[in-house]
Motif scaffolding. Structure first.
Motif, PDB file in Angstrom:
ATOM      1  N   ALA A  45       0.842  -1.199   0.000  1.00  0.00           N
ATOM      2  CA  ALA A  45       0.000   0.000   0.000  1.00  0.00           C
ATOM      3  C   ALA A  45       0.878   1.251   0.000  1.00  0.00           C
ATOM      4  CB  ALA A  45      -0.907  -0.012   1.222  1.00  0.00           C
ATOM      5  N   GLY A  46       0.526   2.188  -0.849  1.00  0.00           N
ATOM      6  CA  GLY A  46       1.283   3.427  -0.960  1.00  0.00           C
ATOM      7  C   GLY A  46       2.314   3.422  -2.062  1.00  0.00           C
ATOM      8  N   THR A  47       2.545   2.270  -2.690  1.00  0.00           N
ATOM      9  CA  THR A  47       3.547   2.187  -3.759  1.00  0.00           C
ATOM     10  C   THR A  47       2.909   1.844  -5.108  1.00  0.00           C
ATOM     11  OG1 THR A  47       4.029  -0.184  -3.476  1.00  0.00           O
ATOM     12  CG2 THR A  47       5.227   1.375  -2.071  1.00  0.00           C
ATOM     13  N   GLU A  48       1.594   1.951  -5.197  1.00  0.00           N
ATOM     14  CA  GLU A  48       0.900   1.541  -6.416  1.00  0.00           C
ATOM     15  C   GLU A  48       1.346   2.348  -7.644  1.00  0.00           C
ATOM     16  OE1 GLU A  48      -1.800   0.779  -2.868  1.00  0.00           O
ATOM     17  OE2 GLU A  48      -0.595   2.455  -3.609  1.00  0.00           O
ATOM     18  N   GLY A  49       1.620   3.638  -7.449  1.00  0.00           N
ATOM     19  CA  GLY A  49       2.063   4.465  -8.569  1.00  0.00           C
ATOM     20  C   GLY A  49       3.410   4.026  -9.119  1.00  0.00           C
ATOM     21  N   VAL A  50       4.316   3.623  -8.224  1.00  0.00           N
ATOM     22  CA  VAL A  50       5.616   3.126  -8.670  1.00  0.00           C
ATOM     23  C   VAL A  50       5.444   1.825  -9.445  1.00  0.00           C
ATOM     24  CG1 VAL A  50       7.938   2.472  -7.965  1.00  0.00           C
ATOM     25  CG2 VAL A  50       6.701   4.215  -6.671  1.00  0.00           C
ATOM     26  N   ALA A  51       4.553   0.964  -8.967  1.00  0.00           N
ATOM     27  CA  ALA A  51       4.286  -0.287  -9.669  1.00  0.00           C
ATOM     28  C   ALA A  51       3.734  -0.010 -11.067  1.00  0.00           C
ATOM     29  CB  ALA A  51       3.304  -1.135  -8.862  1.00  0.00           C
ATOM     30  N   VAL A  75       9.753  -8.847  -7.470  1.00  0.00           N
ATOM     31  CA  VAL A  75      10.198  -7.495  -7.164  1.00  0.00           C
ATOM     32  C   VAL A  75       9.177  -6.908  -6.190  1.00  0.00           C
ATOM     33  CG1 VAL A  75      10.667  -5.184  -8.057  1.00  0.00           C
ATOM     34  CG2 VAL A  75      11.322  -7.208  -9.396  1.00  0.00           C
ATOM     35  N   ARG A  76       9.605  -6.629  -4.965  1.00  0.00           N
ATOM     36  CA  ARG A  76       8.695  -6.150  -3.928  1.00  0.00           C
ATOM     37  C   ARG A  76       8.931  -4.659  -3.679  1.00  0.00           C
ATOM     38  NH1 ARG A  76       6.395 -10.586  -1.687  1.00  0.00           N
ATOM     39  NH2 ARG A  76       7.551 -12.565  -1.889  1.00  0.00           N
ATOM     40  N   LEU A  77       7.839  -3.918  -3.619  1.00  0.00           N
ATOM     41  CA  LEU A  77       7.886  -2.484  -3.334  1.00  0.00           C
ATOM     42  C   LEU A  77       7.309  -2.259  -1.945  1.00  0.00           C
ATOM     43  CD1 LEU A  77       6.468  -1.118  -6.733  1.00  0.00           C
ATOM     44  CD2 LEU A  77       8.795  -1.864  -6.193  1.00  0.00           C
ATOM     45  N   GLU A  78       8.096  -1.611  -1.070  1.00  0.00           N
ATOM     46  CA  GLU A  78       7.676  -1.459   0.315  1.00  0.00           C
ATOM     47  C   GLU A  78       8.042  -0.080   0.836  1.00  0.00           C
ATOM     48  OE1 GLU A  78       9.637  -4.529   2.477  1.00  0.00           O
ATOM     49  OE2 GLU A  78       8.941  -6.149   1.159  1.00  0.00           O
ATOM     50  N   LEU A  79       7.344   0.338   1.883  1.00  0.00           N
ATOM     51  CA  LEU A  79       7.637   1.585   2.579  1.00  0.00           C
ATOM     52  C   LEU A  79       8.220   1.285   3.947  1.00  0.00           C
ATOM     53  CD1 LEU A  79       4.394   3.644   1.781  1.00  0.00           C
ATOM     54  CD2 LEU A  79       6.615   3.782   0.639  1.00  0.00           C
ATOM     55  N   ASP A  80       9.108   2.172   4.398  1.00  0.00           N
ATOM     56  CA  ASP A  80       9.698   2.052   5.726  1.00  0.00           C
ATOM     57  C   ASP A  80       9.734   3.444   6.341  1.00  0.00           C
ATOM     58  OD1 ASP A  80      11.241   1.797   7.998  1.00  0.00           O
ATOM     59  OD2 ASP A  80      12.830   0.631   7.054  1.00  0.00           O
ATOM     60  N   GLY A 102      11.484   5.499   2.074  1.00  0.00           N
ATOM     61  CA  GLY A 102      10.832   6.219   3.145  1.00  0.00           C
ATOM     62  C   GLY A 102       9.494   6.793   2.739  1.00  0.00           C
ATOM     63  N   SER A 103       9.256   6.875   1.439  1.00  0.00           N
ATOM     64  CA  SER A 103       7.986   7.321   0.868  1.00  0.00           C
ATOM     65  C   SER A 103       7.908   6.722  -0.528  1.00  0.00           C
ATOM     66  CB  SER A 103       7.930   8.848   0.785  1.00  0.00           C
ATOM     67  OG  SER A 103       8.850   9.312  -0.189  1.00  0.00           O
ATOM     68  N   ALA A 104       6.795   6.986  -1.221  1.00  0.00           N
ATOM     69  CA  ALA A 104       6.696   6.511  -2.601  1.00  0.00           C
ATOM     70  C   ALA A 104       7.818   7.086  -3.457  1.00  0.00           C
ATOM     71  CB  ALA A 104       5.336   6.871  -3.175  1.00  0.00           C
ATOM     72  N   ALA A 105       8.254   8.323  -3.156  1.00  0.00           N
ATOM     73  CA  ALA A 105       9.364   8.905  -3.912  1.00  0.00           C
ATOM     74  C   ALA A 105      10.629   8.086  -3.728  1.00  0.00           C
ATOM     75  CB  ALA A 105       9.601  10.348  -3.471  1.00  0.00           C
ATOM     76  N   GLY A 106      10.916   7.679  -2.491  1.00  0.00           N
ATOM     77  CA  GLY A 106      12.087   6.857  -2.254  1.00  0.00           C
ATOM     78  C   GLY A 106      12.024   5.542  -3.009  1.00  0.00           C
ATOM     79  N   VAL A 107      10.864   4.921  -3.022  1.00  0.00           N
ATOM     80  CA  VAL A 107      10.694   3.672  -3.771  1.00  0.00           C
ATOM     81  C   VAL A 107      10.901   3.920  -5.263  1.00  0.00           C
ATOM     82  CG1 VAL A 107       9.117   1.776  -4.297  1.00  0.00           C
ATOM     83  CG2 VAL A 107       9.129   2.781  -2.008  1.00  0.00           C
ATOM     84  N   PHE A 108      10.423   5.058  -5.747  1.00  0.00           N
ATOM     85  CA  PHE A 108      10.579   5.381  -7.170  1.00  0.00           C
ATOM     86  C   PHE A 108      12.046   5.528  -7.546  1.00  0.00           C
ATOM     87  CE2 PHE A 108      10.737   8.454 -10.710  1.00  0.00           C
ATOM     88  CZ  PHE A 108      10.017   7.749 -11.650  1.00  0.00           C
ATOM     89  N   TRP A 109      12.818   6.206  -6.695  1.00  0.00           N
ATOM     90  CA  TRP A 109      14.244   6.342  -7.006  1.00  0.00           C
ATOM     91  C   TRP A 109      14.938   4.985  -6.931  1.00  0.00           C
ATOM     92  CZ3 TRP A 109      13.564  10.302  -9.476  1.00  0.00           C
ATOM     93  CH2 TRP A 109      13.015  11.474  -8.978  1.00  0.00           C
TER      94      TRP A 109
END
Length: 558
Positions: A45-51, A75-80, A102-109
């Motif tokens: 949850a919270g990483t759907e846009g990156v996916a 490939v797992r997308l997660e927030l911390d 740390g946020s969706a932006a961090g996952v995107f990078w």
């Protein structure tokens, strides 16, 4: 992520495709993983846009469906929440890849890092028959940016770039982990954004009857009508496209100088008691036009209406209002301007400009936004604290060197460092005669890489935190096409991206140059960028006979 915890991390490259920008820490391990068409993509949850971005971009390049329940590696997308917003961690082992931010932006990078690790093929728009992505060595990468403002200013006023070109540049910024696109939308030579209340701004101000070819020393002219604009729906699309890639679009609407296109559309905006504004056309030349906005309540109200529509289109915190290179001759000749100086108890025309800018500083602040402008907004008492200066929320883009940024930061105001002596990408890349329409200083790839955004006077002081970051600026007087913009921007924008992302202790020119040769030029090729090769311009990139500046007998810009 506290970078101090990364001391002792290995500098060993994680992949044959070296990373740019350089990460904070790489920790290799034994083994390797190859992703394939069976790879699954699991988004928390919270990483759907990156996916969605990964399926669209990486899926297009490889043909992989990247379904949530694929039978292969995951490939797992997660927030911390323990990580800073843009900090991230990428881990590769036998089970798959974890991208944690740390946020969706961090996952995107982190996703951009994964894309680089997969090799140049991952930067194409369709699969190549028989081509494979690179295997991913086991290990981990921990990374976070040095600065929060990692920007690129694109001038679409001097030469209009159609919407598709702007969307492409957003993708190129994202690929280099740059997160601010500053769009220079208005100037003497063209107004590029639709304002519904004032349609003549684009109907008239968006078109000029001709264009000087080359800089001011050139005697060549292109007699074709030039122009174009973005509709409000175009702007909404650009802003939304950028937001999906965690890039903020900052609009620039120039006041009170660089405004001849607006005055040509609405002559009453000019100093009508000093010049026949009804005879003006959109400017066909380069430089600084003498035609500036009149300091009247009517003009202030006009631009309040313009900015009302701009605020609806651009939801970001900052609105750039220029404030640079405003000649004062028309104000000195205008009885209206003279009377305004008397009525406001101002010292001179410089303070009149500060009054003009301060009006919109307060107007924007009342609406929850912040003014940002070129460092001339500090002139005429802009730093004053007696109510005559700019408010504490105003920020400065320091382009004439570091001095404006130092002064702004010491006064408690935020600053973005972008000195023309270092990061103006319209400036020439070498001293050779083959450089197309040479402008300004020679700034090589290495020069840009060795740029230091933090002024030494601020290092270690309380004002250091006022430096939001830096941006590279590309003015387009002599960059008339997307191909020319590519040539001026790349590969130097890759060097700049590392400067604003990677801490000084993680940067090395020989290492960067090696990573460019071993991997990044191939990525630029895969993305279709018409960059300047290390050995000099290709034949079609040259512009023989088109004069730039400086030339013999003309001093360089200082």
């Amino acid at each position: 992520m506290d970078s101090s915890s990364l001391s002792g991390a290995s500098e060993t490259p994680l992949s044959p495709s070296p990373l740019i920008p350089a990460p904070v820490a790489v920790r290799p391990a034994e083994g390797a993983l190859r992703l394939d068409a069976d790879t699954a993509l699991a988004a928390a949850a919270g990483t759907e846009g990156v996916a969605r971005w990964l399926r669209t971009t990486l899926g297009a390049a490889t043909g992989w469906p990247l379904l949530p329940d694929g039978p292969g590696p995951v490939v797992r997308l997660e927030l911390d929440s323990q990580l800073a917003a843009e900090a991230h961690r990428l881990t590769v082992d036998e089970s798959g890849v974890r991208l944690v931010g740390g946020s969706a932006a961090g996952v995107f990078w982190a996703a951009q890092t994964l894309r680089q690790l997969l090799g140049p093929v991952a930067h194409r728009r369709a699969p190549l028959p028989g081509a494979q992505t690179d295997p991913l060595p086991h290990g981990s990468i921990e990374d976070e940016p040095r600065f929060g403002w990692r920007g690129f200013m694109l001038d679409v006023s001097r030469h209009f770039m159609p919407k598709d070109g702007v969307l492409r540049y957003i993708d190129l910024l994202a690929a280099h982990k740059l997160n601010v696109l500053h769009l220079h939308l208005t100037d003497d030579q063209g107004w590029r954004v639709e304002i519904k209340r004032y349609p003549r701004l684009t109907e008239v101000g968006g078109w000029r009857p001709g264009t000087r070819v080359g800089h001011r020393a050139s005697g060549l002219w292109d007699e074709r009508r030039h122009g174009g604009c973005y509709t409000q729906d175009d702007i909404r699309e650009i802003v939304a496209y950028a937001a999906e890639r965690h890039i903020t679009v900052v609009p620039e609407i120039e006041v009170p100088g660089h405004s001849q296109a607006a005055i040509a559309a609405y002559p009453e905006l000019g100093n009508t008691d000093a010049v026949d504004t009804g005879a003006l056309d959109v400017w066909t030349d380069w430089g600084i036009s003498a035609n500036v906005l009149a300091p009247t309540d009517e003009v202030l109200h006009f631009y309040e209406n313009v900015l009302t529509e701009i605020l609806e289109l651009f939801p970001g915190e900052f609105v750039h209002l220029g404030g640079d290179e405003c000649p004062k001759e028309q104000w000195q000749a205008s009885q209206t301007a003279k009377q305004r100086i008397v009525d406001l108890d101002l010292a001179d025309e410089e303070e009149l400009q500060t009054w003009f800018i301060r009006h919109f500083d307060r107007w924007l602040a009342e609406r929850g936004r912040r003014l940002i402008g070129w460092d001339e907004i500090l002139s005429g008492g802009g730093l004053a604290t007696d109510g005559r200066g700019l408010g504490p929320g105003a920020a400065v883009t320091s382009w004439r060197g570091y001095a404006g940024g130092v002064a702004a930061a010491r006064s408690g105001r935020d600053v973005v460092i972008c000195p023309e002596q270092h990061v103006y990408l319209d400036h020439r890349q070498a001293a050779g005669e083959d450089e197309p329409v040479p402008i300004g200083f020679v700034r090589t790839l290495r020069d840009v890489y060795e740029f230091e955004p933090l002024p030494p006077e601020l290092a270690g002081t309380d004002a250091e935190g006022r430096v939001l970051g830096a941006q590279a600026n590309l003015w387009t007087e002599v960059a008339e096409s997307r191909q020319r913009v590519d040539y001026q921007a790349f590969p130097r924008l890759a060097a700049f991206a590392e400067v604003v992302w990677s801490g000084r202790e993680h940067r090395s020119w020989p290492d960067f140059e090696g990573r460019m040769v071993r991997g990044h030029y191939a990525r630029l090729d895969a993305m279709g960028i018409d960059y300047r090769p290390p050995g000099g311009p290709r034949p079609w990139q040259q512009r023989p006979g088109v004069l730039g500046r400086p030339i013999d007998g003309v001093p360089p810009i200082v």
